[in-house]
Design a protein around this motif. Structure first.
Motif, PDB file in Angstrom:
ATOM      1  N   ASP A  26      10.811  29.889  -8.301  1.00 11.25           N
ATOM      2  CA  ASP A  26      12.152  29.357  -8.146  1.00 11.25           C
ATOM      3  C   ASP A  26      12.657  29.798  -6.790  1.00 11.25           C
ATOM      4  OD1 ASP A  26      14.525  28.101  -8.665  1.00 11.25           O
ATOM      5  OD2 ASP A  26      15.379  29.801  -9.746  1.00 11.25           O
ATOM      6  N   PRO A  27      12.851  28.949  -5.848  1.00 11.36           N
ATOM      7  CA  PRO A  27      12.630  27.514  -5.922  1.00 11.36           C
ATOM      8  C   PRO A  27      11.151  27.172  -5.734  1.00 11.36           C
ATOM      9  CG  PRO A  27      13.409  28.063  -3.746  1.00 11.36           C
ATOM     10  CD  PRO A  27      13.389  29.349  -4.556  1.00 11.36           C
ATOM     11  N   TYR A  28      10.798  25.939  -6.050  1.00 15.14           N
ATOM     12  CA  TYR A  28       9.433  25.450  -5.891  1.00 15.14           C
ATOM     13  C   TYR A  28       9.113  25.390  -4.404  1.00 15.14           C
ATOM     14  CZ  TYR A  28       5.371  22.898  -7.661  1.00 15.14           C
ATOM     15  OH  TYR A  28       4.116  22.535  -8.037  1.00 15.14           O
ATOM     16  N   PRO A  29       8.007  25.980  -3.951  1.00 16.02           N
ATOM     17  CA  PRO A  29       7.738  26.041  -2.503  1.00 16.02           C
ATOM     18  C   PRO A  29       7.317  24.686  -1.933  1.00 16.02           C
ATOM     19  CG  PRO A  29       5.882  26.919  -3.720  1.00 16.02           C
ATOM     20  CD  PRO A  29       6.947  26.612  -4.733  1.00 16.02           C
ATOM     21  N   ALA A  30       8.084  24.187  -0.981  1.00 18.02           N
ATOM     22  CA  ALA A  30       7.740  22.930  -0.308  1.00 18.02           C
ATOM     23  C   ALA A  30       6.589  23.166   0.654  1.00 18.02           C
ATOM     24  CB  ALA A  30       8.950  22.388   0.441  1.00 18.02           C
ATOM     25  N   GLN A  44       0.856  -1.190   0.000  1.00 18.92           N
ATOM     26  CA  GLN A  44       0.000   0.000   0.000  1.00 18.92           C
ATOM     27  C   GLN A  44       0.887   1.234   0.000  1.00 18.92           C
ATOM     28  OE1 GLN A  44      -3.765  -0.139   0.476  1.00 18.92           O
ATOM     29  NE2 GLN A  44      -3.200   1.649  -0.682  1.00 18.92           N
ATOM     30  N   SER A  45       0.501   2.242  -0.777  1.00 18.33           N
ATOM     31  CA  SER A  45       1.259   3.489  -0.800  1.00 18.33           C
ATOM     32  C   SER A  45       0.296   4.667  -0.917  1.00 18.33           C
ATOM     33  CB  SER A  45       2.268   3.504  -1.960  1.00 18.33           C
ATOM     34  OG  SER A  45       1.606   3.435  -3.200  1.00 18.33           O
ATOM     35  N   VAL A  46       0.723   5.781  -0.380  1.00 21.65           N
ATOM     36  CA  VAL A  46      -0.038   7.025  -0.480  1.00 21.65           C
ATOM     37  C   VAL A  46       0.891   8.057  -1.099  1.00 21.65           C
ATOM     38  CG1 VAL A  46      -1.404   8.765   0.721  1.00 21.65           C
ATOM     39  CG2 VAL A  46      -1.303   6.430   1.633  1.00 21.65           C
ATOM     40  N   HIS A  47       0.518   8.543  -2.271  1.00 20.89           N
ATOM     41  CA  HIS A  47       1.336   9.515  -3.000  1.00 20.89           C
ATOM     42  C   HIS A  47       0.793  10.925  -2.773  1.00 20.89           C
ATOM     43  CE1 HIS A  47       3.699   6.749  -5.625  1.00 20.89           C
ATOM     44  NE2 HIS A  47       2.793   5.920  -5.132  1.00 20.89           N
ATOM     45  N   PHE A  48       1.726  11.870  -2.681  1.00 21.39           N
ATOM     46  CA  PHE A  48       1.382  13.276  -2.501  1.00 21.39           C
ATOM     47  C   PHE A  48       2.019  14.083  -3.609  1.00 21.39           C
ATOM     48  CE2 PHE A  48       1.336  11.234   1.584  1.00 21.39           C
ATOM     49  CZ  PHE A  48       0.127  11.636   2.110  1.00 21.39           C
ATOM     50  N   LEU A  49       1.247  14.975  -4.210  1.00 21.51           N
ATOM     51  CA  LEU A  49       1.745  15.835  -5.280  1.00 21.51           C
ATOM     52  C   LEU A  49       1.466  17.281  -4.890  1.00 21.51           C
ATOM     53  CD1 LEU A  49       3.002  15.930  -8.102  1.00 21.51           C
ATOM     54  CD2 LEU A  49       0.687  15.786  -9.041  1.00 21.51           C
ATOM     55  N   ASN A  50       2.523  18.069  -4.784  1.00 23.54           N
ATOM     56  CA  ASN A  50       2.415  19.474  -4.409  1.00 23.54           C
ATOM     57  C   ASN A  50       2.077  20.288  -5.666  1.00 23.54           C
ATOM     58  OD1 ASN A  50       2.716  22.082  -3.530  1.00 23.54           O
ATOM     59  ND2 ASN A  50       4.784  21.815  -2.724  1.00 23.54           N
ATOM     60  N   LEU A  51       0.868  20.796  -5.710  1.00 19.29           N
ATOM     61  CA  LEU A  51       0.396  21.561  -6.869  1.00 19.29           C
ATOM     62  C   LEU A  51       0.320  23.058  -6.582  1.00 19.29           C
ATOM     63  CD1 LEU A  51      -2.438  19.123  -7.983  1.00 19.29           C
ATOM     64  CD2 LEU A  51      -0.136  19.339  -8.919  1.00 19.29           C
ATOM     65  N   ALA A  52       1.170  23.529  -5.687  1.00 17.56           N
ATOM     66  CA  ALA A  52       1.114  24.931  -5.266  1.00 17.56           C
ATOM     67  C   ALA A  52       1.283  25.908  -6.417  1.00 17.56           C
ATOM     68  CB  ALA A  52       2.166  25.203  -4.189  1.00 17.56           C
ATOM     69  N   VAL A 112       6.912  18.087   1.296  1.00 13.87           N
ATOM     70  CA  VAL A 112       6.753  17.660  -0.095  1.00 13.87           C
ATOM     71  C   VAL A 112       7.193  18.821  -0.974  1.00 13.87           C
ATOM     72  CG1 VAL A 112       5.156  16.900  -1.889  1.00 13.87           C
ATOM     73  CG2 VAL A 112       4.819  16.135   0.456  1.00 13.87           C
ATOM     74  N   GLN A 113       8.293  18.622  -1.662  1.00 11.20           N
ATOM     75  CA  GLN A 113       8.743  19.639  -2.624  1.00 11.20           C
ATOM     76  C   GLN A 113       7.864  19.578  -3.866  1.00 11.20           C
ATOM     77  OE1 GLN A 113      11.516  21.595  -1.870  1.00 11.20           O
ATOM     78  NE2 GLN A 113      11.154  22.849  -3.663  1.00 11.20           N
ATOM     79  N   LEU A 114       7.832  18.434  -4.518  1.00 13.11           N
ATOM     80  CA  LEU A 114       6.972  18.220  -5.680  1.00 13.11           C
ATOM     81  C   LEU A 114       6.153  16.944  -5.520  1.00 13.11           C
ATOM     82  CD1 LEU A 114       6.015  19.107  -8.451  1.00 13.11           C
ATOM     83  CD2 LEU A 114       7.947  17.874  -9.448  1.00 13.11           C
ATOM     84  N   HIS A 115       6.832  15.816  -5.237  1.00 18.87           N
ATOM     85  CA  HIS A 115       6.152  14.533  -5.097  1.00 18.87           C
ATOM     86  C   HIS A 115       6.832  13.709  -4.021  1.00 18.87           C
ATOM     87  CE1 HIS A 115       5.856  10.161  -6.064  1.00 18.87           C
ATOM     88  NE2 HIS A 115       4.575  10.484  -6.150  1.00 18.87           N
TER      89      HIS A 115
END
Length: 141
Positions: A86-90, A65-73, A132-135
């Motif tokens: 720049d940089p991508y906000p965590a 089982q896994s739970v994925h997180f995607l930062n769509l800020a 989470v920076q991006l994923h």
């Protein structure tokens, strides 16, 4: 909201999705959240992540089982231009709660490959997502 057979049907009438895509108003997100909490009073997974974080419940190739997180800020919203960041906000830390019938042997945070901070009680796994920076993904062993 209505019951049908062994399940329930929830409906929100009107151009809700189109309006949400255009302007991303919190009121529509809250409305859909309220409907979903009534339709699914005991969801498999919950989080207190900010609304800019998408969550996907998945299984790895080997069945974990896994739970994925995607930062769509910084995702484009409506008709506006893509924001330049720049940089991508965590984002983080935040918690995730997952219904797991047996206590896991281990819980990892990927892509770092490190043990996640977690606890398990009465069939609920609670893990802290550091950032989470991006994923990123929680993997349950």
């Amino acid at each position: 909201m209505t019951s049908r057979g062994k399940g329930r049907i929830a409906a929100v009438y009107g151009p809700v999705a189109a309006k949400y895509v255009q302007t991303n108003p919190p009121a529509i997100r809250e409305l859909i959240g309220t409907v979903m909490r009534e339709a699914f009073p005991q969801p498999l997974v919950e989080t207190d992540a900010p609304p800019t974080v998408d969550l996907a419940l998945r299984r790895t190739r080997d069945g974990k089982q896994s739970v994925h997180f995607l930062n769509l800020a910084t995702v484009q919203r409506g008709e506006t231009e893509f924001p330049a960041m720049d940089p991508y906000p965590a984002t983080g830390p935040f918690a995730v709660r997952l219904r797991v019938p047996q206590k896991p042997a281990a819980v990892r945070w990927e892509p770092e490959g490190q043990q996640a901070e977690w606890s398990w009680r009465d069939g609920i796994l609670t893990a802290t997502i550091p950032s989470v920076q991006l994923h990123g993904a929680v993997i349950i062993d």
